[in-house]
Motif scaffolding. Structure first.
Motif, short mmCIF file in Angstrom:
data_model
loop_
_atom_site.label_atom_id
_atom_site.label_comp_id
_atom_site.label_asym_id
_atom_site.label_seq_id
_atom_site.Cartn_x
_atom_site.Cartn_y
_atom_site.Cartn_z
N LYS A 1 -5.04 30.66 48.03
CA LYS A 1 -3.93 31.58 47.82
C LYS A 1 -2.73 30.85 47.22
N GLU A 2 -2.50 29.61 47.63
CA GLU A 2 -1.38 28.83 47.09
C GLU A 2 -1.47 28.71 45.57
N TYR A 3 -2.66 28.37 45.07
CA TYR A 3 -2.82 28.19 43.62
C TYR A 3 -2.85 29.54 42.89
N ASP B 1 1.04 19.22 37.11
CA ASP B 1 1.95 18.95 38.21
C ASP B 1 2.30 20.21 39.00
N GLU B 2 2.46 21.33 38.29
CA GLU B 2 2.83 22.58 38.95
C GLU B 2 1.61 23.37 39.42
N LYS B 3 0.44 22.95 39.00
CA LYS B 3 -0.84 23.52 39.46
C LYS B 3 -0.99 25.01 39.09
N PHE B 4 -0.92 25.28 37.76
CA PHE B 4 -1.15 26.66 37.31
C PHE B 4 -1.60 26.64 35.86
N THR B 5 -2.17 27.74 35.41
CA THR B 5 -2.42 28.01 34.00
C THR B 5 -1.90 29.42 33.70
N ALA C 1 2.45 39.33 48.51
CA ALA C 1 1.68 40.53 48.87
C ALA C 1 0.64 40.85 47.81
N TYR C 2 1.01 40.65 46.53
CA TYR C 2 0.06 40.94 45.45
C TYR C 2 -1.12 39.98 45.49
N ALA C 3 -0.87 38.71 45.84
CA ALA C 3 -1.96 37.74 45.97
C ALA C 3 -2.95 38.20 47.04
N ASP C 4 -2.43 38.67 48.17
CA ASP C 4 -3.33 39.19 49.22
C ASP C 4 -4.16 40.35 48.71
N GLU C 5 -3.52 41.23 47.93
CA GLU C 5 -4.21 42.40 47.38
C GLU C 5 -5.33 41.97 46.43
N LEU C 6 -5.05 41.00 45.56
CA LEU C 6 -6.06 40.54 44.61
C LEU C 6 -7.22 39.88 45.32
#
Length: 508
Positions: A262-264, A302-306, A246-251
């Motif tokens: 949105k996945e990343y 591999d996990e696709k984040f920073t 939900a927070y990702a949608d808000e951002l």
């Protein structure tokens, strides 16, 4: 639980050492005449003095930074009497008080001198032109004493002492790979010894292993994580994942532009949530993470984040968070937060050297932005992705922002970007504690041009002007690359903080 340094308050105890004549007489200790020589007159005058000083102190004591304890007053007389009851009264709240605000009158010398000898807390003297006669004694006996020039400086000293208290009470989370004081790549300019940092600032450090943290970014299985099999760990829960979705949608909906899936974005939010679980578990007020050391494990790939978004979101809520394992920057940002209430921004701080008829621009500043700057004297720039969205303080509104990605090819690693062209002409204060815990560099600048709003990776920022770029470079070379900054001018507050920490101040 995690706590912002802004939650820390300084307990201030006002104390008054008053004096009253018991008899009528004239001579070299009586500087008045008429009714003022009569017994009892001093008591009436003393009451007015206490009332007026308390009004000045209440007006100067920042409510968000300090708590005023009940004032205590004792009155000496021309019998030159003093007993233990005087000191017991003045120091009745010594276990609670962090600092004393002191007013003493002529004649009460024996009382305040004994108080100064026995009190081991900071003493802030009420502003008065006659103070050097009294304060010099306190300096001579080695008391911790501060002598404000005026009432505004009383406020600044109290803010500085509050910031010192916050640093001393802080725990800083260290996400480590190798467990060294310094990262293997980057932040060579951070503290050379955490023991020395703890001795200077009082700060404690709480390490957590990076590989364990990564495995906690998904719900815990019955077998446990592979790094800690069978152990209970603060993994994300299904409820956490729903909240982050939900927070990702808000951002995304709040952004002017969003260049990341949105996945990343969710991957970066998962890392932020797990870091916050550890901040809570270790009662931390700050964090430092060694980006290059972790990058080389290939797990971020591999996990696709920073961790960029983690720094930005936590700085916004008053939790100082630094990349590159720059622990000195973490403590500097904590101090800036305390003194200003502003969201800090740490970035590579680079001189735009003007030499032999040309300017040495960095590649990240586009040509159209360079050509828009007519006066190229004394220019510096900040260049880094973890920008703030809030420029009106931690409690202020979120400003316009874009969401970019860090990785060029795979487009993972969420970062907020701000268009700093909206801030041209604004004042910024930059600072940094030195790695040997002996200096504080303090710099004031003015934003000249924003750039890189549409860039990805660790790019973007603004160009700013300082009073003397050459001198700043020479001083910066002794202190370090990244000079965390906040909006506004807090140079005096930082200078007073350095005084309370017994650090050398270098101002540019």
């Amino acid at each position: 639980m995690s706590k912002s340094c802004l939650d820390v308050k300084l307990n201030v105890k006002p104390v008054f050492c008053l004096f009253s004549h018991k008899y009528y007489y004239e001579g070299p200790c009586r500087m008045t005449g008429g009714d003022a020589l009569q017994p009892g007159f001093d008591d009436v005058l003393n009451a007015k003095i206490v009332k007026g000083v308390m009004a000045g102190l209440r007006a100067s004591c920042p409510d968000d930074a300090c708590t005023l304890l009940e004032p205590a007053a004792v009155t000496a007389t021309d019998d030159w009497d003093i007993d233990d009851g005087f000191l017991e009264k003045l120091m009745e709240d010594d276990a609670t008080a962090d600092a004393y605000f002191v007013l003493t009158l002529f004649g009460a010398d024996r009382v305040w001198r004994e108080f100064g000898r026995k009190c081991k807390k900071p003493l802030v003297i009420c502003p008065n032109q006659w103070n050097p006669m009294k304060s010099a004694y306190l300096f001579n006996i080695g008391a911790e004493v501060y002598v404000p020039y005026d009432w505004p400086e009383v406020s600044d000293y109290l803010k500085a002492l509050r910031a010192r208290k916050a640093l001393a009470e802080a725990n800083v989370l260290l996400v480590t790979r190798f467990g060294d004081t310094m990262a293997l790549a980057g932040a060579d300019d951070s503290f050379i010894s955490l023991e020395q940092a703890s001795a200077t600032f009082g700060t404690s450090f709480r390490p957590v292993n990076f590989h364990e943290l990564v495995e906690q970014m998904k719900p815990l299985t019955a077998e446990g994580n592979t790094t800690t099999p069978g152990r209970a760990t603060p993994n994300l829960t299904d409820d956490d994942l729903a909240e982050l979705d939900a927070y990702a949608d808000e951002l995304i909906s709040g952004a002017e532009e969003c260049d990341i899936s949105k996945e990343y974005l969710l991957n970066s939010l998962k890392a932020w949530k797990v870091v916050n679980k550890h901040l809570d578990a270790h009662d931390c007020s700050g964090c430092a993470i060694p980006c290059p050391d972790l990058c080389s494990t290939r797990r971020l790939n591999d996990e696709k984040f920073t961790f960029c978004l983690n720094h930005q979101l936590n700085n916004e809520r008053g939790i100082a968070s630094a990349c590159k394992y720059d622990i000195a920057a973490t403590l500097t940002m904590m101090a800036e937060l305390c003194l200003s209430g502003q969201v800090p921004y740490m970035a590579n701080t680079l001189p735009l050297v003007e030499s032999q008829g040309s300017v040495q621009w960095i590649d990240q500043i586009p040509e159209q932005d360079r050509s828009a700057i007519e006066d190229t004297s004394n220019l510096y720039c900040v260049n880094m992705s973890p920008m703030m969205r809030k420029v009106e303080g931690v409690e202020g509104p979120v400003g316009p922002y874009a969401i970019r990605h860090f990785a060029y090819d795979q487009q993972f690693g969420a970062v907020f970007h701000r268009d700093f062209n909206a801030d041209i002409g604004k004042t910024v204060t930059l600072a940094r504690f030195s790695g040997d815990c002996r200096k504080l560099l303090v710099v004031k600048g003015e934003i000249v041009k924003g750039y890189g709003y549409d860039l990805h990776n660790c790019n973007g920022g603004f160009v700013f002007r300082v009073s003397d770029g050459y001198r700043l470079y020479k001083e910066q070379a002794k202190v370090g690359l990244m000079l965390p900054l906040v909006f506004g001018d807090i140079t005096r507050e930082l200078t007073l903080l350095a005084e309370t920490l017994k650090l050398e101040v270098v101002s540019v």
